[in-house]
Design an enzyme around this catalytic site. Structure first.
Site, short mmCIF file in Angstrom:
data_model
loop_
_atom_site.label_atom_id
_atom_site.label_comp_id
_atom_site.label_asym_id
_atom_site.label_seq_id
_atom_site.Cartn_x
_atom_site.Cartn_y
_atom_site.Cartn_z
N SER A 187 -46.12 -32.85 20.16
CA SER A 187 -46.03 -33.85 21.20
C SER A 187 -44.98 -33.56 22.26
CB SER A 187 -45.75 -35.23 20.58
OG SER A 187 -46.85 -35.65 19.81
N GLU A 194 0.80 -1.23 0.00
CA GLU A 194 0.00 0.00 0.00
C GLU A 194 0.83 1.27 0.00
OE1 GLU A 194 -3.17 0.45 -0.32
OE2 GLU A 194 -3.85 -1.63 -0.26
#
Length: 859
Positions: free
Chosen positions: A483, A198
């Site tokens: 259930s 960079e």
């Protein structure tokens, strides 16, 4: 003798003089005066503008840096992680955990510090440690923890708790997530990679690389295109902090001006630190990954301090185009960019040729399932909601709070993997259904919640298969539990004095409520006739269960379910018995803690403690108890649920999925699949279904149960959950051996026997008349309860049922038309005759039961 000037020199001086005289005449002329005034005005205006923008950006920079460059988002941390002597952990693994928890080797670290020695790590908790525990030294041999020694008194320890690890920071409204690190936390290999690719003159320029800028400008003029790649790290930081990413001359000028400002206020290390914490690293799931620290976690599931050369190069290259270079979607692009970074590092002398070749040849080793397992996003959403009951959102995001949760990161990983494995099987089963032939079947979803049943602490949450795809948390979705609700029906009946051996007649029946008929059906329309409560629950029989609810009283079932917090829409109707009213998986999990804790529900919770940055305690959560049922009742239902896993609808957990620990649980099937089950130290509820309520058409035993079994197997391999204890009966519960045909006390002549549990005083008191050679006719009392109803217990006075037809001490049988409120009825039965000799055992059993049941029907 004077030298005569040359003609050329004379001409030059003559031209200069003429030019000067001409300039003076022009300046003195009206046109010159006007131009001079305009030039001066432009210079003055430029100076004023420069001064204006200089001070404008100066104030912005000062304000941003004064309050910290980032939102001080609250940290969300997992539960403390115990380690044990003999555990497979080496020094590097321990150091990684300590760093993840905020420790470092600095003496000034308020959380804690460590000192690395030969085959040992010394751990010193700091003033901001989660617990005030003693320092210790951990010794390692052959990749294991060999010894743990307290540094307070030099005594050996068998276990030690490490500081809670960071899960994430609370994210802001833009769903930006970052992990903030100091400059010294970033490894040199990552710093060198970023600088090389960079801004390789980063440490020599003053915010603007003049050489780079000039070259780019020249290339732009030659090729007639906008200059690119001129921004230094300082300029990128200026753009990310204060400006938009638009490309314009105005923005570029502002960027350069702010870069100068930053260089006057920060040193190079601080500039790099802010850049590395701010830079956009792409997206992971539904989140924006901000900063190198979050990037390391998102892509490699690593602390940034532990990244390798190849991983550092990939991270350094991503900011150029995070979406375009995403290694999950575009691995070849990511590898090419990584190679560019490595070549830049080689060119700048940060690495040698051998290191370049090795790193460049590495395959991408990306984290799999990391967002779910490490960041636990569904869990964090629930934590955020829980915190907002005490703090506002802005306060949480902008404050440096330390939020200590109940999450067990090992269980969270196990939960994510169990859902992944189990849902692959569900997908295969759905694809085979005839209704999807020639079509693309929809994608079923799943939810899993695991908690400590003794405290209510939620240990793991999976709210769906892919958080990036959908943030809907199914753990909070209201669905019919089916259930898995049935155990509460049987609990209500046992509270009324019935027992697991009470008989109920499973035949097609129409139930009436508010003048409305209700006609439930059994699975596959199978009818069982006279069966015990235990068998009805074991086989999850619908008609029988509604009859049990009728016997207990719908209102009593409703009241018990309300105490257990099983939904807000409950009503005391026949369909309540089959779980027709909606509840969330989290509510079901909380309700099931009742069976582990002797009738006491532990409300689920996610946050243990909240502190501010100075260590002040802002919130502490303790377990909340709710009395739901008598402890003897909860044990008997638990015992019946153990039978469900041994011989009933959940037997697949034992015999197909090889989960062998002492456990109890219940399947559930409505439009969705459910399983709720628990051991003595861990409870888990799993739901599987479609978001649009389409019928899954898979029983809970085939959809939710495999996920539950997979999770529980993985969980019980973890040291804290190994070897759960069997469920022990409380005082007041007795176990007796019964004849399996008459359900009376077994004799030496009984060849088919079963063990059954009863609340003391409700068990049969007479021996089997079928195999004893003669019948006994003494009345059987079931009024043995000792709890006072005014003290929240069960009624003392119970009905009495007399023996009849050779069934002395017979279990209570469900009446065809019970009295108002579902109360059991009392009958006086005649003395039993002698045992007939002509019938075999099965005929005798059926005849006896039918006669007894017939008496109740006539009554």
């Amino acid at each position: 003798m004077k030298t005569r000037p040359s003609a050329r020199g004379s001409k030059k001086r003559s031209f200069t003089a003429r030019l000067a005289n001409g300039s003076i005449r022009f300046i003195k002329s009206p046109a010159g005066k006007i131009l001079g005034g305009l030039t001066l005005a432009v210079l003055l205006a430029g100076g004023v503008a420069f001064n204006h923008y200089w001070w404008k950006y100066s104030k912005l920079v000062d304000a941003r840096l004064a309050g910290g460059p980032f939102n001080r988002a609250s940290k969300v941390l997992a539960a403390p992680d115990p380690i044990f002597v003999g555990q497979d952990l080496d020094a590097e693994a321990i150091l990684a955990r300590l760093r993840e928890a905020g420790y470092s080797d600095s003496q000034h670290n308020a959380v804690g510090r460590y000192i690395v020695k030969d085959n040992a790590v010394e751990v010193y908790p700091g003033p901001l440690s989660y617990f005030a525990q003693e320092p210790a030294v951990l010794y390692f041999e052959d990749g294991k923890i060999a010894r743990v020694v307290s540094l307070n008194d030099n005594t050996p320890q068998t276990a030690y708790e490490l500081e809670p690890e960071l899960i994430t920071h609370l994210f802001d409204d833009n769903r930006n997530k970052r992990r903030i690190f100091k400059f010294e936390d970033f490894p040199p290999v990552l710093i060198n990679a970023v600088v090389a690719i960079e801004d390789h003159r980063f440490y020599s320029h003053y915010g603007i690389d003049i050489i780079r800028f000039t070259k780019a400008a020249f290339d732009g003029l030659v090729h007639w295109e906008k200059p690119r790649g001129t921004s230094t790290l300082t300029q990128q930081l200026a753009r990310n902090f204060f400006l938009t990413p638009e490309v314009s001359v105005e923005r570029k000028a502002a960027e350069m001006l702010i870069a100068f400002q930053l260089e006057t206020r920060l040193d190079k290390d601080q500039i790099f630190e802010h850049y590395a914490n701010q830079v956009n690293m792409g997206r992971s799931g539904s989140f924006n990954v901000m900063g190198m620290g979050e990037g390391a976690r998102a892509y490699f599931d690593k602390d940034v301090r532990d990244v390798t050369l190849a991983e550092a190069a990939l991270l350094a290259g991503l900011p150029q185009g995070p979406s375009y270079l995403n290694p999950y979607r575009h691995p070849d692009r990511a590898k090419n960019r990584r190679a560019q970074v490595l070549r830049a590092m080689l060119r700048e002398g940060f690495i040698n040729q051998g290191q370049f070749d090795q790193a460049n040849a590495e395959e991408l080793h990306l984290a799999q399932g990391h967002i779910e397992s490490s960041a636990a996003p569904y869990y964090v959403d629930l934590v955020n909601s829980a915190l907002q009951e005490h703090f506002n959102s802005d306060e949480l995001i902008s404050s440096d709070y330390w939020v200590y949760t109940t999450l067990d990161k090992n269980l969270q990983r196990a939960a994510v993997e169990a859902v992944r494995v189990g849902m692959e099987q569900v997908d295969e089963a759905i694809a085979k259904q005839r209704r999807w032939k020639g079509k693309e079947p929809p994608r079923a979803q799943a939810a899993l919640v695991a908690l400590d049943p003794h405290t209510g602490e939620v240990k793991a949450i999976v709210g769906g298969r892919d958080y990036g795809e959908s943030q809907l948390n199914r753990v909070l979705a209201k669905r019919q539990p089916g259930s898995v609700f049935k155990p509460f029906v049987y609990a209500a009946a046992i509270e009324k004095g019935y027992t697991p051996s009470t008989l109920v007649d499973d035949v097609p029946t129409t139930f009436w409520y508010d003048d409305q008929p209700y006609e439930p059906a059994n699975f596959m329309n199978k009818i069982y006739g006279l069966i015990t409560f235990r068998e009805a629950l074991r086989k999850s029989i619908n008609i029988a269960t509604v009859k049990v609810a009728e016997m207990a009283g719908y209102q009593n079932v409703y009241d018990l379910a309300k105490r257990a917090d099983l939904g807000d829409s409950l009503r005391p109707t026949p369909s309540l018995a089959l779980g027709s009213y909606e509840a969330t998986p989290l509510q079901v999990a909380g309700a099931y803690t009742t069976f582990v804790n002797g009738g006491v529900m532990k409300k689920p919770y996610f946050v243990r403690l909240v502190r501010d940055a100075t260590g002040n305690e802002l919130l502490r959560r303790e377990p909340v108890d709710v009395e739901v049922m008598d402890g003897r009742v909860s044990y008997i239902v638990t015992n019946m649920l153990e039978d469900v896993m041994l011989h009933g609808t959940a037997a697949g957990a034992r015999y197909r999925y090889n989960f062998t620990e002492p456990a109890a649980g219940k399947t559930g099937t409505d439009d969705d699949g459910w399983f709720a089950g628990f051991t003595d130290n861990l409870l888990c509820v799993v739901w599987v279904g479609f978001d649009d309520n389409t019928d899954l058409s898979l029983e809970g035993a085939r959809s939710a149960l495999p996920i539950w079994a997979e999770f529980m197997k993985r969980a019980h391999e973890q040291r804290p959950y190994r070897n759960p204890a069997p469920f022990e009966p409380p005082e007041g519960v007795v176990s007796v051996t019964l004849d399996a045909d008459t359900y009376e006390l077994a004799t030496s002549s009984c060849t088919n026997v079963v063990n059954e549990v009863f609340i003391a005083g409700t068990e049969p008191t007479h021996y089997c008349s079928l195999h004893s050679g003669g019948g006994l006719s003494l009345a059987t009392s079931v009024s043995g309860w000792d709890a006072d109803p005014e003290q929240g217990g069960l009624p003392v006075d119970r009905p009495v049922v007399s023996a009849a037809e050779g069934v002395s001490g017979a279990p209570r049988i469900a009446p065809a038309a019970p009295a108002v409120g579902g109360q059991p009825i009392t009958v006086a039965l005649p003395e039993a005759p002698a045992k007939p000799a002509a019938k075999n055992d099965d005929e005798q059993k059926n005849g006896v039961l039918k006669k007894v049941f017939g008496i109740f029907k006539k009554k």
